[in-house]
Design a protein around this motif. Structure first.
Motif, PDB file in Angstrom:
ATOM      1  N   GLY A 105     -58.326  41.426 -27.315  1.00 46.65           N
ATOM      2  CA  GLY A 105     -58.222  42.880 -27.360  1.00 46.65           C
ATOM      3  C   GLY A 105     -57.863  43.310 -28.773  1.00 46.65           C
ATOM      4  N   GLY A 106     -58.223  44.490 -29.143  1.00 42.16           N
ATOM      5  CA  GLY A 106     -57.913  44.976 -30.478  1.00 42.16           C
ATOM      6  C   GLY A 106     -58.925  44.516 -31.499  1.00 42.16           C
ATOM      7  N   LEU A 107     -58.456  44.252 -32.692  1.00 43.72           N
ATOM      8  CA  LEU A 107     -59.328  43.887 -33.807  1.00 43.72           C
ATOM      9  C   LEU A 107     -59.648  42.397 -33.813  1.00 43.72           C
ATOM     10  CD1 LEU A 107     -57.523  45.870 -36.634  1.00 43.72           C
ATOM     11  CD2 LEU A 107     -59.582  46.537 -35.384  1.00 43.72           C
ATOM     12  N   GLY A 108     -60.784  42.057 -34.416  1.00 39.05           N
ATOM     13  CA  GLY A 108     -61.114  40.656 -34.635  1.00 39.05           C
ATOM     14  C   GLY A 108     -60.220  40.084 -35.718  1.00 39.05           C
ATOM     15  N   ARG A 109     -60.165  38.801 -35.812  1.00 42.00           N
ATOM     16  CA  ARG A 109     -59.363  38.140 -36.846  1.00 42.00           C
ATOM     17  C   ARG A 109     -60.132  38.158 -38.164  1.00 42.00           C
ATOM     18  NH1 ARG A 109     -57.526  33.380 -32.672  1.00 42.00           N
ATOM     19  NH2 ARG A 109     -56.205  34.759 -31.423  1.00 42.00           N
ATOM     20  N   ASP A 110     -59.407  38.143 -39.269  1.00 43.24           N
ATOM     21  CA  ASP A 110     -60.072  38.264 -40.573  1.00 43.24           C
ATOM     22  C   ASP A 110     -60.576  36.918 -41.113  1.00 43.24           C
ATOM     23  OD1 ASP A 110     -57.711  37.029 -41.276  1.00 43.24           O
ATOM     24  OD2 ASP A 110     -57.133  38.511 -42.788  1.00 43.24           O
ATOM     25  N   HIS A 111     -60.628  35.918 -40.256  1.00 39.77           N
ATOM     26  CA  HIS A 111     -61.079  34.583 -40.645  1.00 39.77           C
ATOM     27  C   HIS A 111     -61.849  33.956 -39.478  1.00 39.77           C
ATOM     28  CE1 HIS A 111     -57.111  34.365 -38.745  1.00 39.77           C
ATOM     29  NE2 HIS A 111     -57.589  33.292 -38.140  1.00 39.77           N
ATOM     30  N   GLU A 112     -62.587  32.909 -39.767  1.00 38.80           N
ATOM     31  CA  GLU A 112     -63.294  32.189 -38.713  1.00 38.80           C
ATOM     32  C   GLU A 112     -62.279  31.656 -37.700  1.00 38.80           C
ATOM     33  OE1 GLU A 112     -66.803  29.529 -39.552  1.00 38.80           O
ATOM     34  OE2 GLU A 112     -65.259  28.017 -39.115  1.00 38.80           O
ATOM     35  N   GLU A 143     -62.165  21.594 -25.729  1.00 40.62           N
ATOM     36  CA  GLU A 143     -63.324  21.395 -26.602  1.00 40.62           C
ATOM     37  C   GLU A 143     -63.770  22.748 -27.152  1.00 40.62           C
ATOM     38  OE1 GLU A 143     -67.826  20.405 -25.501  1.00 40.62           O
ATOM     39  OE2 GLU A 143     -66.461  18.724 -25.152  1.00 40.62           O
ATOM     40  N   ILE A 144     -64.089  22.765 -28.439  1.00 40.38           N
ATOM     41  CA  ILE A 144     -64.608  23.989 -29.050  1.00 40.38           C
ATOM     42  C   ILE A 144     -65.938  24.331 -28.393  1.00 40.38           C
ATOM     43  CG2 ILE A 144     -65.443  25.066 -31.194  1.00 40.38           C
ATOM     44  CD1 ILE A 144     -62.462  24.443 -31.394  1.00 40.38           C
ATOM     45  N   VAL A 145     -66.070  25.575 -27.887  1.00 38.60           N
ATOM     46  CA  VAL A 145     -67.322  25.997 -27.259  1.00 38.60           C
ATOM     47  C   VAL A 145     -68.024  27.103 -28.050  1.00 38.60           C
ATOM     48  CG1 VAL A 145     -66.717  25.244 -24.925  1.00 38.60           C
ATOM     49  CG2 VAL A 145     -66.111  27.559 -25.663  1.00 38.60           C
ATOM     50  N   ALA A 146     -67.324  27.698 -29.011  1.00 33.23           N
ATOM     51  CA  ALA A 146     -67.956  28.726 -29.856  1.00 33.23           C
ATOM     52  C   ALA A 146     -67.149  28.912 -31.131  1.00 33.23           C
ATOM     53  CB  ALA A 146     -68.053  30.055 -29.113  1.00 33.23           C
ATOM     54  N   VAL A 147     -67.860  29.241 -32.190  1.00 28.53           N
ATOM     55  CA  VAL A 147     -67.238  29.613 -33.458  1.00 28.53           C
ATOM     56  C   VAL A 147     -67.340  31.132 -33.560  1.00 28.53           C
ATOM     57  CG1 VAL A 147     -67.359  29.390 -35.966  1.00 28.53           C
ATOM     58  CG2 VAL A 147     -67.886  27.419 -34.509  1.00 28.53           C
ATOM     59  N   VAL A 148     -66.211  31.784 -33.833  1.00 28.16           N
ATOM     60  CA  VAL A 148     -66.161  33.239 -33.940  1.00 28.16           C
ATOM     61  C   VAL A 148     -66.056  33.604 -35.419  1.00 28.16           C
ATOM     62  CG1 VAL A 148     -64.929  35.328 -33.239  1.00 28.16           C
ATOM     63  CG2 VAL A 148     -64.939  33.339 -31.715  1.00 28.16           C
ATOM     64  N   PRO A 149     -67.080  34.249 -35.981  1.00 28.73           N
ATOM     65  CA  PRO A 149     -67.008  34.640 -37.394  1.00 28.73           C
ATOM     66  C   PRO A 149     -65.864  35.620 -37.646  1.00 28.73           C
ATOM     67  CG  PRO A 149     -69.262  34.791 -36.571  1.00 28.73           C
ATOM     68  CD  PRO A 149     -68.363  34.601 -35.381  1.00 28.73           C
ATOM     69  N   GLY A 150     -65.352  35.613 -38.853  1.00 25.94           N
ATOM     70  CA  GLY A 150     -64.306  36.554 -39.230  1.00 25.94           C
ATOM     71  C   GLY A 150     -64.728  37.984 -38.933  1.00 25.94           C
ATOM     72  N   GLY A 151     -63.804  38.782 -38.418  1.00 29.60           N
ATOM     73  CA  GLY A 151     -64.085  40.179 -38.099  1.00 29.60           C
ATOM     74  C   GLY A 151     -64.663  40.398 -36.712  1.00 29.60           C
TER      75      GLY A 151
END
Length: 84
Positions: free
Chosen positions: A44-51, A22-30
C-alpha cells in the motif's frame, strides 16, 4: 546490496518470524508488487525507490520446521539473505 533473480532461494526475518522462500518477481524501483502481477504481496502507498523482490515463502518455527500456508511477501530488501 545483494541482487537476486527469479528462482533464487532466500530467507528473511520480519516481526520476529523467520521465513524461507523463493524469489518469484523482481519489482523495479518506484513500482509496487501489484504492478508486476502480485497484488496480494502488500505494498500500500508508494513503491520503494530501489529494486525489490516478491517472495513466495513459508514461516518457520524455532526448530526450522515450516508452519502455515505458503504466501507471497514483499520483504524489505535489507532483510533478505541467500538461503542454501
Amino acid at each position: 546490496m545483494t541482487k537476486f533473480a527469479v528462482g533464487d532461494p532466500v530467507e528473511w526475518t520480519t516481526s520476529n518470524t523467520r521465513k524461507i522462500g523463493e524469489i518469484v518477481a523482481v519489482v523495479p524501483g518506484g513500482q509496487k508488487p501489484a504492478q508486476v502481477g502480485f497484488p496480494k504481496a502488500g505494498g500500500g502507498g508508494l513503491g520503494r525507490d530501489h529494486e525489490s523482490y516478491v517472495v513466495m515463502g513459508r514461516k518457520t518455527d524455532s526448530r526450522g520446521a515450516y508452519y502455515g500456508s505458503a504466501a507471497v511477501y514483499w520483504p524489505p530488501v535489507s532483510t533478505i539473505k541467500a538461503y542454501s
